[in-house]
Design a protein around this motif. Structure first.
Motif, short mmCIF file in Angstrom:
data_model
loop_
_atom_site.label_atom_id
_atom_site.label_comp_id
_atom_site.label_asym_id
_atom_site.label_seq_id
_atom_site.Cartn_x
_atom_site.Cartn_y
_atom_site.Cartn_z
N MET A 206 1.62 2.42 -3.18
CA MET A 206 2.42 1.77 -2.15
C MET A 206 2.37 2.54 -0.84
N TRP A 209 -1.07 1.98 0.68
CA TRP A 209 -1.20 0.59 1.15
C TRP A 209 -0.47 0.39 2.48
N ASN A 210 0.69 0.99 2.62
CA ASN A 210 1.51 0.79 3.82
C ASN A 210 1.19 1.76 4.95
N ILE A 256 2.53 -5.78 -2.17
CA ILE A 256 3.22 -4.57 -2.59
C ILE A 256 4.59 -4.91 -3.17
N PHE A 260 5.78 -3.81 -6.90
CA PHE A 260 7.05 -3.13 -7.13
C PHE A 260 7.90 -3.88 -8.15
#
Length: 278
Positions: A206, A209-210, A256, A260
């Motif tokens: 995550m 990715w962010n 994402i 999650f």
């Protein structure tokens, strides 16, 4: 004798928890509503959120816009996040196991440096990173996006807490049987720490990715742009309507969020177990 929790305190705690969940969900619901609503609908009124009309035009407009190579951006982000996650888990598992089980000179001082690494703001390292990668000619490569993310102190600390909590008799028996440190690490310690490794894998994926700031600085090649960089730049230059803007944001957040939701129990289990064993 176990003391019973009163009804009113329990009700208050539950109400506070549901209130916080609602505050967290409202922006996500609003983003989804605006994404699937035509521009002509007033989405500032809640009564218009859950009634027709709905449309896919906003998402289709972003996906098929001539200036937005969304599928390539998603592919780049997936490749970089996956490789980063694998590398972080491999290297941090080795480092954490060494700090936990192997005696060597200066171990306490080196581990202290790892902990200090968590206190350094990432922004303070951007200029040194940029000049270093520029000097070795590795800017505008996937290598430059992956390598800086491998140094993850919190992963080393969490895994070390897990390894510290494992029975030392297991490692002693393995050494008597002739196992080396690598075999003990990946054959005994790592399998027993699946919950920690699973939660770390999700958190690292995550985070990668962010990631926006470092890819935005280090990548100018269009074929290497990731989705957190590509969509905001594209949105600021070519999108004006609220529906299109929210559709671009949904394309960034949706994968994402799904990851999650599916794996959240592993995150909670891993972090809770780290706290118990630590």
């Amino acid at each position: 004798m176990q003391k019973k929790t009163g009804f009113l305190p329990k009700l208050f705690v539950n109400a506070a928890a549901y209130g916080l969940c609602l505050l967290w969900l409202i922006p996500i619901v609003w983003m989804a509503v605006v994404t699937f609503k035509p521009e002509s609908v007033d989405t500032t009124k809640i009564r218009n959120w859950f009634v027709p009309p709905f449309t896919m035009e906003n998402i289709e407009a972003v996906l098929h816009h001539p200036q937005a190579d969304v599928f390539r951006w998603i592919l780049n982000s997936t490749i970089i996040a996956t490789i980063t996650t694998v590398c972080v888990l491999l290297i941090c598992t080795l480092a954490a196991f060494a700090f936990s089980q192997i005696r060597f000179a200066g171990k306490t001082a080196v581990f202290l440096l790892v902990m200090i690494g968590m206190m350094i703001p990432r922004e303070a390292t951007l200029i040194p990173l940029y000049t270093q990668f520029q000097s070795i000619g590795l800017l505008n490569t996937r290598f430059s996006l992956i390598v800086p993310a491998i140094a993850t102190p919190f992963a080393v600390i969490i895994l070390k807490n897990f390894f510290d909590g494992l029975p030392s008799a297991l490692f002693e028996a393995a050494k008597i049987d002739g196992c080396g440190w690598l075999r003990i690490c990946f054959g005994i310690a790592a399998p027993l720490s699946k919950s920690a490794l699973s939660s770390l894998a999700i958190l690292i994926f995550m985070q990668s990715w962010n990631d926006f700031l470092w890819p935005f600085i280090s990548i100018t090649e269009p074929d290497l742009v990731t989705i957190p960089v590509g969509l905001p730049v594209f949105r600021s230059q070519y999108l004006t309507g609220m529906g299109l803007t929210m559709a671009a944001g949904a394309l960034l957040a949706f994968p994402i969020i799904i990851v999650f939701i599916i794996f959240q129990k592993y995150i909670v289990k891993g972090v809770a177990s780290a706290g118990i064993k630590g």
